[in-house]
Design a protein around this motif. Structure first.
Motif, PDB file in Angstrom:
ATOM      1  N   GLY A  56       2.705  -5.054 -11.394  1.00 35.09           N
ATOM      2  CA  GLY A  56       2.972  -5.035 -12.839  1.00 35.09           C
ATOM      3  C   GLY A  56       2.426  -6.290 -13.505  1.00 35.09           C
ATOM      4  N   LEU A  57       2.686  -7.432 -12.878  1.00 37.99           N
ATOM      5  CA  LEU A  57       2.222  -8.705 -13.454  1.00 37.99           C
ATOM      6  C   LEU A  57       0.696  -8.764 -13.469  1.00 37.99           C
ATOM      7  N   LEU A  58       0.117  -8.322 -12.349  1.00 37.91           N
ATOM      8  CA  LEU A  58      -1.355  -8.350 -12.262  1.00 37.91           C
ATOM      9  C   LEU A  58      -1.969  -7.511 -13.387  1.00 37.91           C
ATOM     10  N   ASN A 103      -9.533  -4.164 -14.795  1.00 41.80           N
ATOM     11  CA  ASN A 103     -10.725  -4.765 -14.180  1.00 41.80           C
ATOM     12  C   ASN A 103     -10.371  -5.755 -13.088  1.00 41.80           C
ATOM     13  N   VAL A 104      -9.340  -6.545 -13.348  1.00 38.77           N
ATOM     14  CA  VAL A 104      -8.922  -7.529 -12.339  1.00 38.77           C
ATOM     15  C   VAL A 104      -8.332  -6.788 -11.130  1.00 38.77           C
ATOM     16  N   LEU A 105      -7.572  -5.734 -11.417  1.00 36.97           N
ATOM     17  CA  LEU A 105      -6.996  -4.952 -10.317  1.00 36.97           C
ATOM     18  C   LEU A 105      -8.119  -4.414  -9.429  1.00 36.97           C
ATOM     19  N   ARG A 106      -9.150  -3.884 -10.057  1.00 35.87           N
ATOM     20  CA  ARG A 106     -10.267  -3.319  -9.280  1.00 35.87           C
ATOM     21  C   ARG A 106     -10.954  -4.380  -8.437  1.00 35.87           C
ATOM     22  N   ALA A 141     -10.665   6.341  -9.334  1.00 36.24           N
ATOM     23  CA  ALA A 141     -11.132   5.944 -10.670  1.00 36.24           C
ATOM     24  C   ALA A 141     -12.224   4.877 -10.587  1.00 36.24           C
ATOM     25  N   ASP A 142     -12.266   4.177  -9.442  1.00 38.59           N
ATOM     26  CA  ASP A 142     -13.282   3.137  -9.287  1.00 38.59           C
ATOM     27  C   ASP A 142     -14.413   3.712  -8.411  1.00 38.59           C
ATOM     28  N   GLY A 143     -15.409   4.287  -9.064  1.00 40.37           N
ATOM     29  CA  GLY A 143     -16.475   4.998  -8.351  1.00 40.37           C
ATOM     30  C   GLY A 143     -17.110   4.220  -7.214  1.00 40.37           C
TER      31      GLY A 143
END
Ligand SMILES: Nc1ncnc2c1ncn2[C@@H]1O[C@H](COP(=O)(O)OP(=O)(O)O)[C@@H](O)[C@H]1O
Ligand SMILES: O=C(O)C1=C[C@@H](OP(=O)(O)O)[C@@H](O)[C@H](O)C1
Ligand SMILES: [Mg+2]
Length: 297
Positions: A165-167, A174-177, A204-206
């Motif tokens: 959640g914080l991330l 974008n940061v999560l990916r 979702a991240d091809g």
């Protein structure tokens, strides 16, 4: 341009050097002198000495005569076809010499072992929508296979040093990916054997999804929309479907949209057709089937 730099940049020149070296070594291997080879192939000794020094560009006819005299295939004399080591070159040469009736068996074996397993190792990745069973079944499967169970999202949280959640709040998708990609690559580098639970949204991240499919044996855990919903509701967690009157419609829409991507997995398992324990047993069979490598040609 200076002569030397030009020679180094010319791929033909290095090919001729390699041809020369192959010729020398093929001749040496069977104890043939240059004179013998000249006699057997019809080429002059002087020409052969040029060729062996990497100084020549023989026609296909000459190559064919030389190969025949050396009892080789023409291809054996040609420069490496992109092989990175002597072993690879030797393997390629052996394949070329294989009788056609054996080739099919060998190719079948290669597909199942060399190509397949070297990149995917003994890694199993579970994919599917929330409630598919990636976490629960993944832990049980890992236990049965005697390998670690790793959840990508948990590893991301560890690497980030905070909750998902914080991330997401601080960095967004974008940061999560970026974290997911880094963590995925690290897992592949460090774990030859593991069961890995991917986050449902990995499709979702091809580019990352391509890497995931290429670096592990993938299993799509399928469930009916009703089971996805009831399992998620039971856990009290509604991501990625908000609690609303249209929740089931949303869930179906997400599942429909992701079906072509999830469907690219190496294997599919319907988790709605039987209870949890039976599903674990089926999953183990599917996983062992993917990992099973025939070693005898
Ligand atoms: N046949 C089944 N296959 C998978 N999970 C099942 C089955 N029957 C019940 N469940 C339950 O459904 C839940 C699936 O949730 P979870 O493993 O967290 O899924 P995911 O990690 O894919 O979101 C678990 O609590 C599991 O015990
Ligand atoms: O399906 C999705 O879009 C999502 C699934 C979650 O992963 P799990 O399926 O591992 O819970 C998590 O990535 C995020 O909430 C988005
Ligand atoms: Mg989970």
């Amino acid at each position: 341009m200076p002569q030397k730099a030009q020679a180094q940049a010319d791929p033909g020149a290095s090919g001729n050097m390699e041809l020369g070296a192959r010729l020398r070594s093929a001749r040496a291997k069977i104890g043939m002198t240059r004179k013998d080879l000249a006699r057997a192939s019809g080429a002059s000794e002087r020409y052969l000495s040029h060729l062996e020094a990497g100084d020549g560009n023989p026609s296909l006819n000459v190559l064919a005569d030389l190969a025949q005299a050396l009892d080789l295939a023409v291809a054996d004399l040609l420069p490496l076809g992109g092989e990175r080591s002597a072993e690879q070159a030797q393997a390629a040469a052996m394949l070329r010499r294989l009788p056609p009736e054996r080739l099919e068996t060998v190719m079948d074996w290669l597909q199942k072992t060399a190509v397949h397993s070297s990149r995917k190792g003994r890694r199993i990745v579970l994919i599917g929508l929330r409630g598919a069973g990636k976490t629960a079944l993944g832990a049980a499967l890992a236990d049965r296979l005697g390998v670690p169970f790793i959840e990508l999202s948990k590893e991301v949280e560890k690497a980030y040093g905070g909750s998902m959640g914080l991330l997401l709040e601080m960095g967004g998708q974008n940061v999560l990916r970026r974290y997911e990609a880094e963590v995925w690559d690290r897992i592949c580098r460090t774990q030859e054997a593991a069961v890995i639970g991917a986050p449902g949204g990995i499709v979702a991240d091809g580019p990352l999804y391509e890497r995931v499919l290429g670096a592990a044996h993938s299993i799509w855990l399928q469930a009916s929309p009703e089971d996805h919903m009831s399992r998620v509701v039971e856990q009290g967690d509604f991501r990625p479907m908000a609690i609303s009157r249209s929740a089931m419609a949303d869930l179906k829409a997400i599942l429909d949209a992701r079906t072509p991507d999830y469907g690219r997995a190496d294997a599919h398992l319907n988790t709605s057709a039987q209870d949890f324990d039976q599903t674990v047993r089926l999953l183990e069979d599917v996983a062992r089937g993917l990992l099973d490598v025939k070693t005898a040609i």
